[in-house]
Write a protein that holds these residues in place. Structure first.
Motif, PDB file in Angstrom:
ATOM      1  N   PHE A  43      37.024   9.904   7.122  1.00  0.00           N
ATOM      2  CA  PHE A  43      37.115   8.452   7.244  1.00  0.00           C
ATOM      3  C   PHE A  43      37.246   8.036   8.707  1.00  0.00           C
ATOM      4  O   PHE A  43      36.675   7.042   9.146  1.00  0.00           O
ATOM      5  CB  PHE A  43      38.292   7.892   6.436  1.00  0.00           C
ATOM      6  CG  PHE A  43      37.928   7.576   5.016  1.00  0.00           C
ATOM      7  CD1 PHE A  43      36.987   6.611   4.719  1.00  0.00           C
ATOM      8  CD2 PHE A  43      38.539   8.245   3.970  1.00  0.00           C
ATOM      9  CE1 PHE A  43      36.650   6.324   3.416  1.00  0.00           C
ATOM     10  CE2 PHE A  43      38.207   7.969   2.662  1.00  0.00           C
ATOM     11  CZ  PHE A  43      37.262   7.001   2.382  1.00  0.00           C
ATOM     12  N   VAL A  44      38.004   8.798   9.483  1.00  0.00           N
ATOM     13  CA  VAL A  44      38.137   8.507  10.912  1.00  0.00           C
ATOM     14  C   VAL A  44      36.792   8.666  11.604  1.00  0.00           C
ATOM     15  O   VAL A  44      36.404   7.828  12.428  1.00  0.00           O
ATOM     16  CB  VAL A  44      39.215   9.406  11.551  1.00  0.00           C
ATOM     17  CG1 VAL A  44      39.165   9.322  13.066  1.00  0.00           C
ATOM     18  CG2 VAL A  44      40.594   9.014  11.047  1.00  0.00           C
ATOM     19  N   LEU A  45      36.049   9.723  11.275  1.00  0.00           N
ATOM     20  CA  LEU A  45      34.730   9.919  11.873  1.00  0.00           C
ATOM     21  C   LEU A  45      33.768   8.785  11.494  1.00  0.00           C
ATOM     22  O   LEU A  45      32.974   8.326  12.323  1.00  0.00           O
ATOM     23  CB  LEU A  45      34.152  11.267  11.439  1.00  0.00           C
ATOM     24  CG  LEU A  45      34.826  12.500  12.034  1.00  0.00           C
ATOM     25  CD1 LEU A  45      34.260  13.761  11.408  1.00  0.00           C
ATOM     26  CD2 LEU A  45      34.650  12.525  13.537  1.00  0.00           C
ATOM     27  N   LEU A  46      33.866   8.318  10.268  1.00  0.00           N
ATOM     28  CA  LEU A  46      33.030   7.203   9.833  1.00  0.00           C
ATOM     29  C   LEU A  46      33.365   5.941  10.623  1.00  0.00           C
ATOM     30  O   LEU A  46      32.468   5.222  11.080  1.00  0.00           O
ATOM     31  CB  LEU A  46      33.214   6.968   8.334  1.00  0.00           C
ATOM     32  CG  LEU A  46      32.426   5.827   7.718  1.00  0.00           C
ATOM     33  CD1 LEU A  46      30.935   6.095   7.798  1.00  0.00           C
ATOM     34  CD2 LEU A  46      32.855   5.630   6.276  1.00  0.00           C
ATOM     35  N   GLN A  47      34.638   5.657  10.796  1.00  0.00           N
ATOM     36  CA  GLN A  47      35.043   4.471  11.553  1.00  0.00           C
ATOM     37  C   GLN A  47      34.635   4.572  13.017  1.00  0.00           C
ATOM     38  O   GLN A  47      34.218   3.581  13.622  1.00  0.00           O
ATOM     39  CB  GLN A  47      36.555   4.250  11.439  1.00  0.00           C
ATOM     40  CG  GLN A  47      37.007   3.841  10.061  1.00  0.00           C
ATOM     41  CD  GLN A  47      36.370   2.551   9.602  1.00  0.00           C
ATOM     42  OE1 GLN A  47      36.211   1.617  10.364  1.00  0.00           O
ATOM     43  NE2 GLN A  47      35.989   2.508   8.338  1.00  0.00           N
ATOM     44  N   ILE A  48      34.754   5.759  13.603  1.00  0.00           N
ATOM     45  CA  ILE A  48      34.332   5.959  14.992  1.00  0.00           C
ATOM     46  C   ILE A  48      32.837   5.691  15.118  1.00  0.00           C
ATOM     47  O   ILE A  48      32.386   5.038  16.064  1.00  0.00           O
ATOM     48  CB  ILE A  48      34.698   7.375  15.475  1.00  0.00           C
ATOM     49  CG1 ILE A  48      36.202   7.492  15.660  1.00  0.00           C
ATOM     50  CG2 ILE A  48      33.972   7.724  16.765  1.00  0.00           C
ATOM     51  CD1 ILE A  48      36.677   8.904  15.941  1.00  0.00           C
ATOM     52  N   ALA A  49      32.055   6.188  14.180  1.00  0.00           N
ATOM     53  CA  ALA A  49      30.604   5.961  14.218  1.00  0.00           C
ATOM     54  C   ALA A  49      30.280   4.478  14.117  1.00  0.00           C
ATOM     55  O   ALA A  49      29.387   3.975  14.823  1.00  0.00           O
ATOM     56  CB  ALA A  49      29.932   6.737  13.092  1.00  0.00           C
ATOM     57  N   MET A  50      30.988   3.748  13.259  1.00  0.00           N
ATOM     58  CA  MET A  50      30.716   2.318  13.106  1.00  0.00           C
ATOM     59  C   MET A  50      31.117   1.544  14.358  1.00  0.00           C
ATOM     60  O   MET A  50      30.392   0.653  14.805  1.00  0.00           O
ATOM     61  CB  MET A  50      31.413   1.775  11.862  1.00  0.00           C
ATOM     62  CG  MET A  50      30.772   2.310  10.605  1.00  0.00           C
ATOM     63  SD  MET A  50      31.227   1.594   9.009  1.00  0.00           S
ATOM     64  CE  MET A  50      32.862   1.047   9.143  1.00  0.00           C
ATOM     65  N   VAL A  51      32.254   1.892  14.972  1.00  0.00           N
ATOM     66  CA  VAL A  51      32.687   1.210  16.194  1.00  0.00           C
ATOM     67  C   VAL A  51      31.725   1.512  17.339  1.00  0.00           C
ATOM     68  O   VAL A  51      31.343   0.614  18.100  1.00  0.00           O
ATOM     69  CB  VAL A  51      34.138   1.606  16.555  1.00  0.00           C
ATOM     70  CG1 VAL A  51      34.499   1.151  17.947  1.00  0.00           C
ATOM     71  CG2 VAL A  51      35.112   1.032  15.536  1.00  0.00           C
ATOM     72  N   LEU A  52      31.311   2.763  17.462  1.00  0.00           N
ATOM     73  CA  LEU A  52      30.374   3.113  18.521  1.00  0.00           C
ATOM     74  C   LEU A  52      29.031   2.415  18.342  1.00  0.00           C
ATOM     75  O   LEU A  52      28.374   2.070  19.330  1.00  0.00           O
ATOM     76  CB  LEU A  52      30.178   4.627  18.584  1.00  0.00           C
ATOM     77  CG  LEU A  52      31.307   5.406  19.225  1.00  0.00           C
ATOM     78  CD1 LEU A  52      31.023   6.899  19.166  1.00  0.00           C
ATOM     79  CD2 LEU A  52      31.530   4.971  20.659  1.00  0.00           C
TER      80      LEU A  52
END
Length: 86
Positions: A43-52
């Motif tokens: 979930f953290v990796l998904l959020q990082i991808a969306m923010v980036l």
């Protein structure tokens, strides 16, 4: 090619509906495909991808707008033009 106002409103609404449903679908997919212990990490990796994507997208778009229009195509019958409006 001119677009009517109704067509533009429909396309804009369609884009918003797609954006609104994209995140819950991705989160559901991550939740179902990962083990309970590793779920937080994904979930953290998904959020990082969306923010980036919110940061990199506009930067990439502004850099591409500095280039002259160019065409990307592997096939001669398909023409994909990249310019400041793409």
């Amino acid at each position: 090619q001119k677009f009517s106002q109704q067509k533009l409103i429909f396309l804009r609404a369609n884009k918003k509906i797609g954006a609104a449903t994209g995140s819950p679908i991705m989160q559901t997919y991550v939740a179902r495909c990962t083990p309970q212990k590793e779920r937080t990490k994904y979930f953290v990796l998904l959020q990082i991808a969306m923010v980036l994507s919110f940061i990199v997208g506009p930067v990439l778009g502004s850099l591409l707008s500095l280039l002259p229009p160019f065409t990307i195509s592997q096939y001669p019958s398909v023409r994909i033009v990249i310019d400041e409006y793409t």
